[in-house]
Design an enzyme around this catalytic site. Structure first.
Site, PDB file in Angstrom:
ATOM      1  CD  GLU A  32     -13.139  13.491   8.206  1.00 25.97           C
ATOM      2  OE1 GLU A  32     -12.730  13.381   9.221  1.00 25.97           O
ATOM      3  OE2 GLU A  32     -14.005  13.453   7.555  1.00 25.97           O
ATOM      4  CE  LYS A  59      -5.209  -0.330  -2.220  1.00 23.96           C
ATOM      5  NZ  LYS A  59      -5.186   0.329  -0.876  1.00 23.96           N
ATOM      6  CG  ASP A 117      -3.402   8.631  -2.954  1.00 26.40           C
ATOM      7  OD1 ASP A 117      -4.062   8.651  -2.813  1.00 26.40           O
ATOM      8  OD2 ASP A 117      -2.566   8.627  -3.053  1.00 26.40           O
ATOM      9  CG  PHE A 128     -14.337   8.034   2.102  1.00 25.47           C
ATOM     10  CD1 PHE A 128     -14.457   9.001   0.603  1.00 25.47           C
ATOM     11  CD2 PHE A 128     -14.071   6.501   2.147  1.00 25.47           C
ATOM     12  CE1 PHE A 128     -13.818   8.314   0.241  1.00 25.47           C
ATOM     13  CE2 PHE A 128     -13.857   6.019   1.062  1.00 25.47           C
ATOM     14  CZ  PHE A 128     -13.214   7.288  -0.079  1.00 25.47           C
ATOM     15  CB  THR A 140      -2.341   3.889  -3.988  1.00 27.08           C
ATOM     16  OG1 THR A 140      -2.787   4.910  -3.448  1.00 27.08           O
ATOM     17  CG2 THR A 140      -1.782   3.936  -5.143  1.00 27.08           C
ATOM     18  CG  ASP A 169      -1.375   1.390   1.036  1.00 24.10           C
ATOM     19  OD1 ASP A 169      -2.068   1.684   0.240  1.00 24.10           O
ATOM     20  OD2 ASP A 169      -1.854   1.938   2.831  1.00 24.10           O
TER      21      ASP A 169
END
Length: 1288
Positions: free
Chosen positions: A513, A794, A695, A559, A693, A415
């Protein structure tokens, strides 16, 4: 009969399965929701007894024996020992029963001890006193007596005994604070809410008299983060009112109550059905590569054993048919060839040779691996103490079954966030309405671009910026801890300056956050917390006054990976409704219909290239009618327990539409220390690293570059944004063509980049050809990056590699969050990082560390040693069994195949128990064939043990051949003397068969002991004590047995005084010496050749390059390494002086052709006397350190590479102190700050620990380098396929 069967199953620990419906109904306090107060009798759910033990006092013996006999070796010896009781066996049954009992007893004692500890732990939990409501009052009962439906009262700092629905608390709001460190490792406080209808019922009398409620919820599941249910409460009017329940209303067993005096809750899941127990019971059995190979070896040896038995049985009856043989002697009874005699002879030889199967192998392996696992936990180099919290985090081994698997890893799946990075987010930049802002020293500045030149400091925020940061301060689920010294004055409790608010502690479930709220606080928008459903924010007005704004928090849209965003709905003081949303820009752009979307697209790409995490911010005003409609949708979705999650997701997606785009945030997640070195060394060790990931691609690519996962010289094959399987297939084919084309010209290293959209087609079972082609492509590349992938993807990626690559590789997955658990469980070896978002990964992993860099030590050092030790242990156990069994097989040819044993019964018992067990056990614990420094500094050594090479069939054949040779020497060497004359003893002593066997077994003992001495490279004190203890024990036990005048191991007294007689015979000692030397001669030759080869390799390296000398005073060589392409890399001490220039953590490449400006270097031999100075301070130089560039010059190098040194450019570079100089490209590049190879834009301060090692690579393509990731300052020099990377 049915009841008797249930009791029998319970006796063996097998519980009757309970079948429930889809949902369960729980009557609170055991009273129906109707008007009747009649108590219900017990509901059909288990009590609260927690059982983690495996056995009871009554079933331990039977159950444990049944488990142990599932092993092939144990079951085989049980059959052999039983057979000895039924037939006229050649040896006493004790020869099989005693070793078998020893192995079974040792294992049983170990398991009994572990189970006693479990029982004590269970009793501590089950017998703990708890308070429950009975007959309108609190009574004390034992925890195990809690039933589903009981109302339980828990006080502060107590652990919850079962899963409870919160009814009320000591707080007026009905809320309570808990910690769940025992469940997921998270230490931050979490808030659990009670439903509004029950929060006023705080006493046992209130609950007993006024509460009539019924809970309908799902059956127990292992998911710690999901719960669905409804509670129906009868109001005073007699009409029930239904309210939905979620995970926010559930108190989990194992959690601890904090900062709340007491709570009341109703039990919904008890005992083994609690979520904690369901997670504890889960676990997929993993088997190491050595154990899988061991099973095949056992089958092979079993086949050899059967062959030997068949040969001897057949030879006996063939030999018996010849009357001229000894079987025709008058004193031997005539044997008839009958089926019974054939079976008896077959079983007799099977018993005689049964030690071919090493019975002690399993127990030796188990104990060795158990003790070895503690070495990881006690390794101080893998110990970490958090500098912020002070938490001590040593490495942890959750299992000891996979130690050796750490030495076989070929694919590492990692990760990114929290694993390669710190998961410590820092607000860096933002974009609002096309204007960019950056944070500098806690102040907000407007810049001309993304992190560019500062234009002006933002003294006061504009309306749009104020709106932007207000959304950041409200759109989250953070809890605030304020110092008690601030007081509770309603008028002044929020009138604090930004400096005073620094004392606030923000407890966040997500680091980003927390970064947003802290950034907003730094810029004057302070979030003070949420109390009673009201969030408070303060800000400073234009005249400096503190303005307090309050917002009622109505809904939190959590989320999820499908929406990739989270939202909150709040109500302002004026009654208006407000939807605030933040999420990934890829999904937020679809949700936004107004605002400056073009700026978001533009700046998101620029921020991502810098390696920053990007989130888009949006909002929307809601009318009262819209909110009422949303509220109705929520109510409908929450009531449907079965499909609540799916319906809530649909509601969320319908709400999050038509937003106005406010801007963009960019936060930095810094790399962990040592990540670059670790990834580089793992790649050199032959381990292909895949980064998985969620991202976006640009961010992930930049992190891969800065972390060393990618290097600029790699050509990237991108398979991204594919809309169909056919298009994806074309991209994969194009990648294959690029690799094949590179082989014709200049070899280049490639890396593969794939995103989640493309993975949908690649991982689909509908396109197996695409999956195989993609996997083949990845195997040809140096590294793989999978971005925008989900947790399920994954796990499927790892499964694809496990089952698609042949031979099957060993995979390792490492992650830090709950979303990484699936891939950790899927891989052969799972490693968890103690993350900032919880310990779910660490709890579910096989091994757990605090830092990613510890993976290097775990694999290259511990894994390497574990594998070498255990593989040699397995081979040695097979070897010593062969050496022991083959002499009786040879003896059969000299005893008319009569199954006459040549060993006394005592040797069958003692051989594996005392004579040979301790040395190999200590070898498996303490052997270290190479020093730690070399294993960690030379990662290529890891390649030598890949693919289970030390436990191959060839290695087994070699060890078996040595065993056969040793047994032949021991038997025939002694037999050759006795065949000539058995009266070789002094004083007329005649050697009988047992004396002959004693000499042979003593020679065997010397051979097997010498063998383990020759494979041992590090003789520690425990190892030497083990050898001495085994030798002394052999002498003492044999002397004691020989002096016993009572037959207890066999029917006859056959060995009385034999050992003492042999010890007094010089011929016995002479035979022992001569036979042992002859037997171990090949072992000595093999050891000599191995050592000679190792020394030769080192000598060649030293002769190839002259001995490293100190160039000037103060130069210290810290390390050196000879690369595969014959480059000698020297890592020098900080501020060393080479050639008159000071090296700042410098590197010298000694293999640089001796050349002068204008002179070609092609074809010249490497000259180690002309070192190339790469990184210097003060007198900057590029090129050979002993050459001076008085005029422009040029070196002509292979592959059309050219280096131009121009004094004007070099002098300009000197005005930028500390820059690293590069300058080799495929065409022509001037000296000075390297443009095509990413020269550092900031001063590269020396680390004081020397530079990075030169790493070999292939290829000459130099893609344009993106801006550097902050904190990773680098320069690269490409030459002859060598790349230099210098990191701070």
């Amino acid at each position: 009969m049915h009841r008797w069967l249930e009791n029998l199953l319970a006796f063996f620990g097998v519980q009757k399965p309970v079948f429930y419906g889809e949902f369960r109904t729980v009557f609170v306090n055991h009273k129906r929701i109707g008007l009747s107060d009649a108590l219900l009798e017990g509901q059909l759910y288990p009590d609260n007894r927690v059982v983690t033990s495996r056995y009871t006092v009554y079933n331990f013996l039977i159950k444990n024996m049944l488990e142990q006999f599932t092993r092939v070796a144990n079951f085989y010896f049980l059959i052999a020992a039983t057979t000895q009781l039924l037939i006229d066996a050649p040896v006493s049954p004790t020869s099989s029963f005693v070793p078998l009992a020893f192995v079974l007893g040792a294992t049983a004692v170990k398991q009994a001890y572990e189970d006693i500890l479990r029982h004590k732990s269970d009793d501590t939990v089950n017998l703990a006193p708890v308070k429950v409501v009975r007959e309108n009052r609190l009574v004390d009962i034992k925890s195990l007596e809690i039933q589903v439906g009981d109302v339980v009262r828990i006080h502060q700092n107590e652990s919850f005994p079962c899963d409870l629905i919160l009814l009320s608390s000591s707080e007026d709001t009905g809320e309570c604070r808990i910690t769940t460190a025992n469940l997921d490792g998270e230490s931050n406080l979490k808030t659990v809410h009670s439903v509004e209808l029950t929060r006023h019922l705080r006493t046992a009398a209130d609950i007993g008299a006024n509460l009539r409620a019924q809970i309908d919820c799902e059956q127990p599941t292992a998911d710690l983060y999901k719960f669905k249910g409804n509670i129906s409460v009868r109001l005073s009017t007699g009409l029930p009112y239904q309210v939905s329940l979620s995970i926010k209303n559930l108190l989990l067993r194992g959690a601890v109550l904090r900062n709340t005096k007491h709570v009341m809750g109703v039990a919904v899941y008890t005992g083994q059905e609690t979520k904690m127990q369901l997670n504890s019971q889960y676990g997929r059995s993993k088997k190491s590569v050595i154990e899988r190979r061991l099973d095949k070896f056992l089958v092979c040896l079993l086949g050899v054993l059967l062959f030997m038995v068949i040969v001897c049985s057949a030879m006996k009856w063939s030999y018996a048919n010849h009357k001229t043989t000894v079987t025709g002697a008058w004193y031997l009874p005539v044997e008839q060839l009958t089926p019974y005699r054939i079976i008896q002879d077959f079983m007799g030889y099977l018993i005689l040779f049964n030690y071919m199967i090493p019975i002690a192998l399993y127990v030796t392996m188990e104990v060795t691996k158990f003790v070895s696992s503690k070495f990881i936990e006690y390794d101080l180099s893998m110990y970490y103490e958090d500098p912020e919290t002070g938490e001590k985090m040593p490495a942890r081994a959750n299992t000891s079954d996979l130690n050796e698997e750490l030495g076989q890893v070929q694919y590492l799946f990692s990760d990114k966030t929290g694993t390669l990075t710190e998961n410590k987010m820092t607000f860096r930049h933002c974009s609002v309405d096309g204007r960019t802002f950056s944070e500098f020293s806690g102040e907000l500045w407007e810049t001309d671009s993304c992190g560019g030149q500062r234009l002006s400091r933002c003294e006061r925020l504009g309306d749009r910026q104020l709106l932007f940061f207000t959304v950041l301060a409200l759109c989250h689920t953070i809890r605030v801890e304020r110092p008690t010294a601030y007081g509770n004055d309603e008028q002044n409790r929020y009138a604090f300056s930004t400096l005073e608010a620094e004392d606030y502690t923000y407890q966040a479930s997500s680091p980003d956050e927390k970064a947003f709220v802290e950034a907003a606080r730094s810029f004057g928008i302070i979030f003070h917390g949420t109390e009673g459903g009201v969030s408070t924010v303060s800000l400073s007005s234009a005249n400096g006054e503190c303005i307090v704004q309050q917002f009622r928090l109505l809904h939190v849209l959590e989320f999820d990976s499908e929406r990739k965003c989270m939202s909150v709905i709040v109500q302002r003081a004026d009654g208006a409704y407000w939807l605030l949303t933040k999420g990934a820009e890829s999904t937020m752009l679809e949700k936004c219909c107004t605002g400056d979307k073009d700026s978001i697209v533009k700046f998101s790409a620029e921020f991502a290239v810098q390696g920053l995490r990007v989130l888009a911010i949006g909002h929307k005003e809601l009318t009262e009618a819209e909110y009422e409609q949303i509220k109705l949708q929520f109510s409908i979705a929450e009531i449907d327990v079965a499909n609540r999650d799916a319906k809530l997701t649909e509601v969320y997606m319908s709400i999050e539409q038509g937003l106005e785009a406010l801007g963009l945030t960019a936060i930095e997640d810094e790399l962990q220390p040592g990540v670059c070195e670790t990834l580089t060394d793992l790649r050199e060790a032959g381990i292909q690293v895949w980064v998985l990931t969620g991202d976006k691609r640009e961010t992930a690519e930049n992190i891969s570059l800065s972390s060393g996962h990618f290097v600029e010289s790699m050509q990237r094959i991108r398979i991204v944004e594919q809309l169909s399987a056919d298009v994806c297939r074309e991209s994969v084919s194009s990648g294959h063509e690029m690799i094949e084309a590179s082989k014709v010209s200049i070899p280049i290293n490639f890396c593969t980049i794939v995103d989640g959209d493309s993975l949908q087609f690649i991982l689909s079972d509908e396109h197996p050809d695409l999956r195989d082609s993609f996997l083949e492509l990845c195997c040809k590349t140096a590294a793989v990056l999978c971005c925008r992938c989900t947790p399920l993807q994954k796990a499927r990626i790892i499964a694809m590699v496990k089952h698609g690559v042949r031979p099957e590789p060993t995979t390792c997955a490492i992650g830090d969050g709950a979303n990484d658990v699936s891939m950790i469980r899927e891989a052969h070896v799972g490693i968890g990082i103690f993350g900032k978002e919880g310990r779910a990964a660490a709890l579910n992993a096989d091994y757990a560390f605090a830092r990613f860099a510890f993976t290097r030590t775990a694999l290259l050092f511990h894994g390497h040693l574990f594998y070498i030790r255990l593989s040699n242990l397995v081979l040695y156990c097979f070897y010593k069994s062969i050496v022991f069994v083959m002499p009786p097989f040879f003896f059969a040819f000299f005893s008319a195949f009569s199954a006459q044993p040549m060993y006394d019964t005592a040797f069958f018992i003692l051989y594996n128990m005392t004579m040979t067990s301790l040395p190999i056990f200590l070898y498996g614990l303490f052997e270290q064939h190479l020093p730690r420094q070399r294993l960690e500094s030379e990662p290529r050594l890891y390649r030598g043990i890949a693919n289970n090479r030390r436990l191959s069939w060839g290695q087994l054949a070699l060890w078996c051949a040595l065993g056969l040779w040793h047994s032949a020497c021991c038997f025939f060497g002694v037999a050759a003397v006795f065949l000539t004359n058995d009266w070789v003893g002094s004083n007329g002593y005649a050697y009988d068969v047992y004396a002959f066997g004693t000499v042979v077994i003593t020679c065997v003992l010397v051979c097997v002991t010498t063998r383990i001495l020759l494979i041992t490279y590090s003789f520690s004190v425990p190892t030497l004590i083990g050898f001495l203890f085994s030798t002394v024990t052999y002498v003492i036990l044999l002397s004691a047995y020989s002096g016993i005048s009572t037959a207890f191991l066999s029917k006859q007294l056959t060995y009385y005084w034999t050992y003492f007689d042999l010890s007094g015979q010089p011929s016995s000692w002479l035979l022992l010496l001569c036979v042992s030397v002859l037997a171990v001669a090949p072992d000595l030759a093999i050891r000599f050749l191995q050592d000679w080869r190792t020394e030769l390799e080192l000598k060649i390296a030293k002769n190839t390059y002259k001995k490293v000398q100190k160039y000037q005073s103060g130069t210290t060589v810290l390390d050196c390494e000879v690369k595969e392409n014959k480059d000698l890399c020297l890592k020098l001490s900080h501020n060393a002086n080479i050639g008159g220039a000071a090296v700042a953590g410098g590197l010298v490449l000694a293999d640089w052709p001796q050349a002068r400006p204008g002179q070609p270097a092609v074809g010249q031999q490497p000259q180690p006397d002309a070192p190339l100075l790469l990184a210097v301070e003060g007198d900057h130089r590029v090129g050979p350190a002993n050459s001076v560039f008085a005029s422009p010059g040029q070196f002509e190098l292979p592959s059309a590479q050219r280096l131009c040194a121009e004094p004007a450019k070099a002098q300009a570079a000197q005005r930028l102190p500390g820059r690293l100089l590069g300058g080799l490209t495929e065409d022509h590049h001037e000296a000075g700050p390297a443009r095509g190879v990413a020269a550092a834009a900031e001063q590269a301060e020396p680390t004081g620990q020397g530079g990075q090692m030169v790493r070999p690579h292939q290829g000459d393509e130099r893609p344009a380098a993106p801006p550097l990731h902050r904190g990773a300052r680098r320069a690269q020099l490409h030459r002859f396929g060598v790349v230099l990377k210098a990191h701070q």
